[in-house]
Design an enzyme around this catalytic site. Sequence first.
Site, PDB file in Angstrom:
ATOM      1  CG  ASN A 162    -100.127 -62.287   4.857  1.00 46.68           C
ATOM      2  OD1 ASN A 162     -99.148 -63.015   4.808  1.00 46.68           O
ATOM      3  ND2 ASN A 162    -100.162 -61.163   5.560  1.00 46.68           N
ATOM      4  CD  GLU A 258     -89.909 -60.059  10.583  1.00 56.35           C
ATOM      5  OE1 GLU A 258     -90.755 -59.461  11.269  1.00 56.35           O
ATOM      6  OE2 GLU A 258     -88.767 -59.615  10.380  1.00 56.35           O
ATOM      7  CB  CYS A 292     -98.041 -58.872   9.871  1.00 56.14           C
ATOM      8  SG  CYS A 292     -96.831 -58.092   8.811  1.00 56.14           S
TER       9      CYS A 292
HETATM   10  P1  NAP Z   1     -99.644 -69.578  10.351  1.00 62.00           P
HETATM   11  O1  NAP Z   1    -100.925 -70.312  10.498  1.00 62.00           O
HETATM   12  O2  NAP Z   1     -98.761 -69.431  11.511  1.00 62.00           O
HETATM   13  O3  NAP Z   1     -98.836 -70.329   9.161  1.00 62.00           O
HETATM   14  C1  NAP Z   1     -97.641 -69.774   8.692  1.00 62.00           C
HETATM   15  C2  NAP Z   1     -96.826 -70.878   8.024  1.00 62.00           C
HETATM   16  O4  NAP Z   1     -96.416 -71.801   9.024  1.00 62.00           O
HETATM   17  C3  NAP Z   1     -97.622 -71.689   7.012  1.00 62.00           C
HETATM   18  O5  NAP Z   1     -96.761 -72.105   5.960  1.00 62.00           O
HETATM   19  C4  NAP Z   1     -98.061 -72.881   7.829  1.00 62.00           C
HETATM   20  O6  NAP Z   1     -98.323 -74.033   7.051  1.00 62.00           O
HETATM   21  C5  NAP Z   1     -96.825 -73.119   8.655  1.00 62.00           C
HETATM   22  N1  NAP Z   1     -97.071 -73.867   9.888  1.00 62.00           N
HETATM   23  C6  NAP Z   1     -98.224 -74.071  10.539  1.00 62.00           C
HETATM   24  N2  NAP Z   1     -98.019 -74.822  11.640  1.00 62.00           N
HETATM   25  C7  NAP Z   1     -96.680 -75.094  11.674  1.00 62.00           C
HETATM   26  C8  NAP Z   1     -95.825 -75.824  12.554  1.00 62.00           C
HETATM   27  N3  NAP Z   1     -96.277 -76.433  13.643  1.00 62.00           N
HETATM   28  N4  NAP Z   1     -94.506 -75.895  12.267  1.00 62.00           N
HETATM   29  C9  NAP Z   1     -94.010 -75.295  11.163  1.00 62.00           C
HETATM   30  N5  NAP Z   1     -94.764 -74.584  10.287  1.00 62.00           N
HETATM   31  C10 NAP Z   1     -96.079 -74.498  10.556  1.00 62.00           C
HETATM   32  O7  NAP Z   1     -99.887 -68.098   9.797  1.00 62.00           O
HETATM   33  P2  NAP Z   1    -100.768 -67.663   8.526  1.00 62.00           P
HETATM   34  O8  NAP Z   1    -102.197 -67.893   8.868  1.00 62.00           O
HETATM   35  O9  NAP Z   1    -100.222 -68.293   7.301  1.00 62.00           O
HETATM   36  O10 NAP Z   1    -100.455 -66.095   8.455  1.00 62.00           O
HETATM   37  C11 NAP Z   1    -101.160 -65.196   9.291  1.00 62.00           C
HETATM   38  C12 NAP Z   1    -100.327 -64.845  10.505  1.00 62.00           C
HETATM   39  O11 NAP Z   1     -98.983 -64.547  10.109  1.00 62.00           O
HETATM   40  C13 NAP Z   1    -100.844 -63.600  11.198  1.00 62.00           C
HETATM   41  O12 NAP Z   1    -100.691 -63.713  12.589  1.00 62.00           O
HETATM   42  C14 NAP Z   1     -99.936 -62.494  10.698  1.00 62.00           C
HETATM   43  O13 NAP Z   1     -99.834 -61.407  11.584  1.00 62.00           O
HETATM   44  C15 NAP Z   1     -98.620 -63.224  10.576  1.00 62.00           C
HETATM   45  N6  NAP Z   1     -97.783 -62.559   9.586  1.00 62.00           N
HETATM   46  C16 NAP Z   1     -96.709 -61.845  10.044  1.00 62.00           C
HETATM   47  C17 NAP Z   1     -95.915 -61.176   9.121  1.00 62.00           C
HETATM   48  C18 NAP Z   1     -94.722 -60.372   9.551  1.00 62.00           C
HETATM   49  O14 NAP Z   1     -93.911 -60.008   8.662  1.00 62.00           O
HETATM   50  N7  NAP Z   1     -94.560 -60.066  10.816  1.00 62.00           N
HETATM   51  C19 NAP Z   1     -96.196 -61.239   7.757  1.00 62.00           C
HETATM   52  C20 NAP Z   1     -97.316 -61.991   7.355  1.00 62.00           C
HETATM   53  C21 NAP Z   1     -98.113 -62.660   8.281  1.00 62.00           C
HETATM   54  P3  NAP Z   1     -99.873 -74.363   6.686  1.00 62.00           P
HETATM   55  O15 NAP Z   1    -100.328 -73.287   5.785  1.00 62.00           O
HETATM   56  O16 NAP Z   1     -99.796 -75.717   6.012  1.00 62.00           O
HETATM   57  O17 NAP Z   1    -100.635 -74.401   7.983  1.00 62.00           O
HETATM   58  O1  G3P Z   2     -98.352 -59.112   6.493  1.00 58.08           O
HETATM   59  C1  G3P Z   2     -97.350 -59.029   5.552  1.00 58.08           C
HETATM   60  C2  G3P Z   2     -96.434 -57.897   5.894  1.00 58.08           C
HETATM   61  O2  G3P Z   2     -95.173 -58.199   5.437  1.00 58.08           O
HETATM   62  C3  G3P Z   2     -97.039 -56.607   5.365  1.00 58.08           C
HETATM   63  O3  G3P Z   2     -96.354 -56.146   4.247  1.00 58.08           O
HETATM   64  O4  G3P Z   2     -95.815 -54.246   2.750  1.00 58.08           O
HETATM   65  O5  G3P Z   2     -98.216 -54.852   3.190  1.00 58.08           O
HETATM   66  O6  G3P Z   2     -96.842 -53.800   4.979  1.00 58.08           O
HETATM   67  P1  G3P Z   2     -96.833 -54.683   3.747  1.00 58.08           P
END
Ligand code: NAP
Ligand code: G3P
Length: 485
Positions: A162, A258, A292
């Site tokens: 994202n 995160e 997130c």
């Molecule tokens: P995701 O499916 O967990 O993927 C995140 C990253 O991890 C991608 O680069 C993904 O690669 C990789 N990945 C997937 N499976 C893995 C494994 N087994 N081992 C190592 N890496 C692996 O998350 P997303 O769909 O990209 O993002 C959405 C989620 O992230 C939401 O839950 C959101 O809340 C969270 N998020 C949290 C924050 C924060 O700052 N707290 C910020 C942004 C997003 P691929 O793309 O190749 O699958």
């Molecule tokens: O989900 C990405 C997180 O880092 C949100 O960033 O600045 O949009 O709150 P912001």
Amino acid sequence: MFEQLSQNSSYRNLYQGQWADGVHGDTISVKAPADGKFLGTIPSLHKDEIDAYLRSARDAQKSWADMPVNERARILRKTADILDAGAKEIGGILSDEISKGLSSAIGEVHRTADFIRFTADQGELVEGRSIGSENFPHFKKDKISVVTRVPLGLVLAISPFNYPINLAGSKIAPALIAGNSVVLKPPTSGAISGLYLAAAFQEAGLPAGVLTTVTGRGSEIGDYLVTHPLVDFINFTGSSAVGKHIAEIAGMVPLMMELGGKDAAIILEDADLELAAKLIVSGAYGYSGQRCTAVKRVLAEEPIADELAANVLERVKKLHVGQPKENADITPLINTHAADYVQELIDDALQKGAKLLTGNKRNGNLLAPTLFDYVTADMRLAWEEPFGPVLPIIRIRNAEEGIELSNRSEYGLQGAVFTRDINKAFYVASRLDVGTVQINGKPERGPDHFPFLGVKSSGMGTQGIRYSIEAMSRPKVTVINFQGI
Ligand code: NAP
Ligand code: G3P
């Protein structure tokens, strides 16, 4: 400037300072979520290539750490200038790749440039300290401990779809300024944007091997990467499910996680409802809810709930639904799996009696902004993270019930409380089991030098520029013993 990155839309990885195709020839096609337009291919690396890439990163780290920090900072500042200059080109690719509104996408590139500059400045201010032995009982004045900070080694940065540039840059820059080398595993949806970011660092003069990219599906190469013996730190941003999996298998490697969120906005009866409604809508529906820190539930005190719901509904109905290039507020979600999941939560809420105020319309992966009132604790939407344009209003009798409902979540990223009473605001804030509480504001990560963290299923460790630099470095202690002087 970015010509080397690809040839006929076949993108390459940064390896040993060069742009490299995969030796096995396996590739992944990247298409625009909004219209399926072919954007290019990225290599799908194999284990033998990952070994070589990580070895190269490890070999480059020592000389990078020996470089004076002011020189490392100069390269970061040049990277930031390159990003600013290329923001329209890179933002256009980012917008296509993850279906983000064009101006938001361009803004993400500029935000990352600002982040990198601020990191360079902060990195030059990192100092150590000296401690005398006589402070401690029974010790003489014959030892001095000189404490400096040193890098951890090779940082594995894994970023989510994202914010494929900002949430990669927010790992890479602090790691680099601290003297680490970095291997970036970008999201498959967002990989091309991540490679453009790497190209900016490369163009700025980063020595060969200090930054390396490894593309490929996380489900296929993720386990091999996170358990690799050459990795000294894992900086992961993504879903709680994947984060927990990594934490289970990574072994003795320090982690920064995160993860997901279910940020609650608690609206007390004395709140400024105009302000609350405005920030709830921008907080919940920005980038179609794929943040997130999105507002993912509204806990509204009964006496004002009707008025608040009406105000929020009026604003939701004005949201522009369309395509990224139109700068629409609501655009197609990242993929069909994501859209199906959001629809599941909507259907469950409807089936269990929630009141649909607007939405529940779908055209492919484009979901209309959806708002529910009278959502109850038996509904999945009250607890699960949709990562889409749907918002539940849950009615509460008082602040205590709001605190209890907020804390009952498995997540603990951010929370918000809206009230005109500063005593109530600080009371609620002190009781919320989250990383950050916004008082009369929407949950958000920015400004990026603020500490940013999640607790419980929302993560571990603290980001935020200075915090990230410290997380990806450690104290080195040298004790001088004065013998017989
Ligand atoms: P995701 O499916 O967990 O993927 C995140 C990253 O991890 C991608 O680069 C993904 O690669 C990789 N990945 C997937 N499976 C893995 C494994 N087994 N081992 C190592 N890496 C692996 O998350 P997303 O769909 O990209 O993002 C959405 C989620 O992230 C939401 O839950 C959101 O809340 C969270 N998020 C949290 C924050 C924060 O700052 N707290 C910020 C942004 C997003 P691929 O793309 O190749 O699958
Ligand atoms: O989900 C990405 C997180 O880092 C949100 O960033 O600045 O949009 O709150 P912001």
